[in-house]
Design a protein around this motif. Structure first.
Motif, short mmCIF file in Angstrom:
data_model
loop_
_atom_site.label_atom_id
_atom_site.label_comp_id
_atom_site.label_asym_id
_atom_site.label_seq_id
_atom_site.Cartn_x
_atom_site.Cartn_y
_atom_site.Cartn_z
N GLU A 203 -6.98 0.89 3.36
CA GLU A 203 -7.69 1.98 4.02
C GLU A 203 -6.80 3.22 4.14
O GLU A 203 -7.28 4.35 4.11
CB GLU A 203 -8.15 1.55 5.42
N SER A 204 -5.49 2.97 4.26
CA SER A 204 -4.54 4.08 4.44
C SER A 204 -4.14 4.71 3.12
O SER A 204 -3.32 5.65 3.11
CB SER A 204 -3.30 3.57 5.18
N GLY A 205 -4.66 4.21 2.01
CA GLY A 205 -4.37 4.81 0.71
C GLY A 205 -3.36 4.08 -0.12
O GLY A 205 -3.02 4.53 -1.22
N MET A 206 -2.86 2.97 0.34
CA MET A 206 -1.90 2.20 -0.45
C MET A 206 -2.61 1.58 -1.64
O MET A 206 -3.69 0.99 -1.48
CB MET A 206 -1.27 1.11 0.42
N PRO A 207 -2.06 1.68 -2.86
CA PRO A 207 -2.72 1.10 -4.03
C PRO A 207 -2.55 -0.42 -4.06
O PRO A 207 -1.67 -0.98 -3.41
CB PRO A 207 -2.00 1.75 -5.20
#
Length: 826
Positions: free
Chosen positions: A439-443
């Motif tokens: 959700e925080s953008g980590m791939p």
């Protein structure tokens, strides 16, 4: 005539809806009415109303007064017993507020019928509801003594008991008291009701109602409950002596209770036997033989009353249902308060159809008890809940404990009969960090720089590295790994192998409170309904406590692609006349984005499929499945929580015994687990994982194979932001730039570099990172090592790709910009 049930007289079986139409019966009724009318005239004129003369006008007015009494009689409150059934309509329980088991007349011993008739109403099959001879004798006695005495027929007694029972069920204590008062008015009303009953029903129907309703003392209502209570047998197996003893109790249930007063009970039994001989129901030899058996010797196989759920084939689910029906907001349709709901459940004649799948329930209990036999000497317990993702339907709920010894439901919250807190859930907590990270953008290919730790050498996370108030107190938090591991670890690898320091670092980087909020959104809570503790060990590694149903349902959110539904055991509720009660649907809502759930689903296939997965071998099916193991530090509790797109289940295996003197649960290490054998060390994949695999196989049997949705490009690539260029800057300048851009900063190790000594040689990650993440500064030594030593001094900067066990688990490319995620802050 008003009926208490659409099923006929008292709701009893065996064609109880039939009526009496034979000629002798009608003649008896007419005779009774004629005699009764004359007697009523005399009674009202000469006895009940002495101020009026005994002339014809008084007699006429007495008859009129009798005719004005109500005549329609609601026959039986027993018709209103509710039924709780499973998804295939098989009976689970009959809720009741009295110890009563309704049986048809064919299941009641002929001796019992003869004994009750002999002592209470020997001309039962001859009169039409009024025994003229007995009534006349009683009236003469009443006239001479001034008292109001009986000669009540079985039909009259049945009427009296039913009127009293109906009043009690209405909570009308005054009416219940009036129903048994010794007054002429009550007696007249009773007589008229009795004639109404006799007009509409056969003698066998009336006798069946009476024997199922009458009180036999010792909290036993009805002959079946009495037979089981006193003798440990069914009513159909009662012998002459047993039947006589029960029949004698009815007159004075306390005085003739054989448990409390065996001498009085024996004398009364013998009186019943003598009466049976007089009326020809038993021979002299049979009576003599029955009298030889002392009452005390007759009670050797007693089965004291059992509660509703002790009688149930599924006692733990039954107990859960009783609590759920009273306390769940979904059940407001049954009443405003728990007390009102319980009354409607016990008395309302409802059919409550549940979602429980009997085939799956049987398989779930079988698999649990193969690993943890009920009554095992090690005090081991096991529990499992299976649900349907996207609906919240509870399909199975089983546990390997003895309901007779403890009614504590290991699967559910305290509100519904479970423990106050639940059980520590270990590494199953790591799923929430994965959700928050994506959700925080980590791939999906993101990495975490995990501190190195081993069982003997834990890593200390100090309070200073915590991002928010969801942290730890001094001196800090020591975290071990199951084997020596650390370094840059991909999300896939650290998930498959359940590396503790990697997840601890990830949660710290994300912010413990942020992960805690994810837990709340996905329905995770303690057994007492409160949120999971906000200390970092509870959030990151499951030192908090939950119940199997709660965490199974939380994981089901992933299977439903982010849709959370409150658990529900209710399929439908109908009234006694077949009308459906509109039950509000369970609450469902989208709590995480569907593509984020898809990404986590891909990562959580690793523990089952990866060659080094912690649950490797637990799932041998080709059907896609995902899940996570969990083990507590002391190895006293173990978990596997997993799912397919159509089913979700949690399996908990733990030790219920408290050790001394520290009060902790005893370790599972070294214990034996049924067909799984004895285990030196127990982890989530040792017992819980394989048991889950077999339960899930049963749960998905016959279902089409459905794959998980492939993660979107957005989730695969993440949403990293550019890192300011700080190469060659001083540590202070670099820190200011990075913090100004919203990043956290950590000073890392010294590395070989041509950059001036003491200045920033590089960062980890390199050019892009998760917004708000941690950037590690690698500081230059001021020189470049010789080639032969370069390998030894080179810092650990490689980011391994996720380990893939089988083709069904996708590999994820690194993000196109800025391949490295942030390193930890401590």
């Amino acid at each position: 005539m008003r009926l208490g049930s659409p099923h006929g007289f008292g709701g009893y079986p065996d064609g109880m809806e039939g009526r009496a139409h034979n000629l002798p019966h009608v003649l008896r009724l007419l005779t009774g009415l004629v005699v009764l009318s004359a007697l009523m005239g005399l009674l009202m004129a000469g006895l009940a109303i002495p101020a009026i003369g005994a002339g014809g006008s008084a007699t006429k007015s007495g008859v009129q007064a009798f005719n004005d009494l109500p005549s329609e009689f609601t026959v039986s409150p027993l018709a209103q017993q509710s039924r709780i059934v499973d998804a295939s309509n098989k009976l689970i329980a009959n809720p009741y507020d009295e110890n009563r088991i309704i049986v048809p007349l064919k299941n009641i011993s002929p001796w019992m019928r003869k004994a009750q008739i002999a002592i209470e109403d020997s001309r039962f099959y001859e009169h039409g509801g009024l025994d003229v001879r007995g009534f006349t004798r009683a009236m003469v006695s009443n006239f001479s003594s001034g008292d109001v005495q009986g000669a009540s027929t079985i039909t009259q007694q049945y009427v009296k008991i039913t009127v009293q029972e109906n009043a009690l069920r209405r909570d009308d204590k005054e009416a219940a008291k009036a129903a048994v008062e010794k007054t002429y008015t009550r007696k007249l009303q009773e007589l008229k009701y009795a004639l109404d009953v006799e007009r509409n029903y056969t003698k066998d129907q009336i006798l069946t109602g009476y024997l199922n309703l009458v009180y036999y003392g010792d909290q036993a209502y009805g002959v079946e409950a009495a037979a089981q209570n006193y003798f440990g047998i069914s009513a159909g197996k009662l012998n002459l002596g047993q039947a006589a003893l029960l029949a004698g109790i009815v007159q004075q249930p306390t005085k003739f209770n054989p448990v409390l007063n065996p001498k009085d009970s024996q004398a009364r039994r013998n009186a019943v036997l003598d009466r049976m001989q007089v009326v020809g129901s038993a021979t002299a030899a049979e009576v003599a033989a029955a009298k030889k058996v002392p009452v005390a010797a007759m009670l050797g196989n007693r089965k004291p009353p059992k509660g509703v759920c002790q009688r149930s084939s599924e006692p733990f689910f039954c107990a859960y249902m009783m609590e759920y029906l009273q306390k769940s907001p979904q059940m407001a349709v049954l009443g405003k308060t728990p007390a009102e709901r319980l009354k409607n459940i016990n008395q309302g004649g409802l059919v409550i159809k549940t979602t429980l799948n009997p085939t799956l329930q049987k398989a779930t209990l079988a698999e649990l008890t193969k690993a943890v036999p009920i009554g095992n000497r090690s005090n081991l317990g096991a529990a499992s809940t299976v649900l349907e993702p996207g609906t919240g339907k509870i399909l199975a709920m089983a546990q390997a404990t003895d309901f007779a010894k403890s009614q504590l439901n290991l699967n559910v919250d305290q509100k519904y009969g479970g423990s106050q807190y639940g059980f520590q859930f270990g590494s199953t907590a790591k799923m929430y960090a994965l959700v928050t990270a994506l959700e925080s953008g980590m791939p999906l290919s993101g990495t975490v720089d995990a501190p190195t730790a081993s069982p003997s050498s834990p890593y200390l996370f100090t309070p200073s590295v915590m991002k928010d108030k969801c942290g730890t107190s001094p001196p800090g938090w020591k975290v071990e790994n199951d084997y020596k591991s650390g370094g840059d670890l991909s999300l896939a690898k650290m998930t498959a192998e359940s590396i503790n320091t990697a997840f601890a670092q990830l949660v710290i980087d994300l912010g413990g409170c942020k992960v805690h909020e994810t837990m709340n959104r996905m329905g995770l809570h303690q057994g007492d309904g409160k949120p999971i503790d906000t200390a970092i060990p509870a959030i990151a590694l499951g030192a908090g406590v939950v119940t199997p149903m709660t965490i199974a349902n939380s994981y089901a959110t992933l299977a439903a692609r982010g849709k959370f539904c409150e658990p529900t055991p209710i399929d439908s509720i109908t009234t006694s006349n077949g009308k459906a009660i509109k039950v509000p649907p369970t609450t469902c809502k989208q709590v995480i984005q569907a593509d984020v759930a898809d990404g986590v689903n891909a990562l959580l296939q690793g523990p089952l499929r990866d060659p080094r997965g912690t649950a490797k071998g637990s799932w041998t099916s080709s059907r896609p499945a995902a899940g996570k193991t969990g083990t507590t530090n002391a190895h006293n509790q173990s978990w596997f929580v997993g799912y397919t797109p159509q089913r979700a289940a949690a399996v908990w295996v733990g030790n219920l015994k408290i050790s001394k003197p520290n009060g902790d649960l005893t370790t599972l290490n070294g214990k034996c687990f049924g067909t799984y054998g004895c285990k030196k060390s127990v982890f989530g994949g040792t017992i819980a994982g394989p048991v889950w695999g077999k339960i899930m196989t049963a749960a998905t049997n016959g279902l089409p194979i459905v794959p998980f949705t492939t993660p979107s490009e957005r989730v695969k690539n993440g949403n990293y932001v550019a890192i300011p260029d700080v190469i060659g800057n001083s540590i202070g300048t670099a820190t200011s730039k990075l913090e100004g851009a919203g990043f956290k900063v950590k000073v890392g190790s010294r590395v070989d570099s041509s950059v001036t000594e003491g200045r920033v040689a590089s960062t980890s990650p390199g050019s892009r990172a998760m917004a708000g993440g941690t950037i590690t500064l690698l500081i230059s030594r001021g020189f470049t090592a010789q080639p032969q030593t370069q390998t030894q001094s080179k810092p650990r900067t490689n980011t391994p790709k996720p380990t893939v066990a089988v083709p069904t688990i996708p590999t994820f490319p690194k993000p196109t910009k800025g391949p490295k995620p942030p390193k930890p802050t401590g």
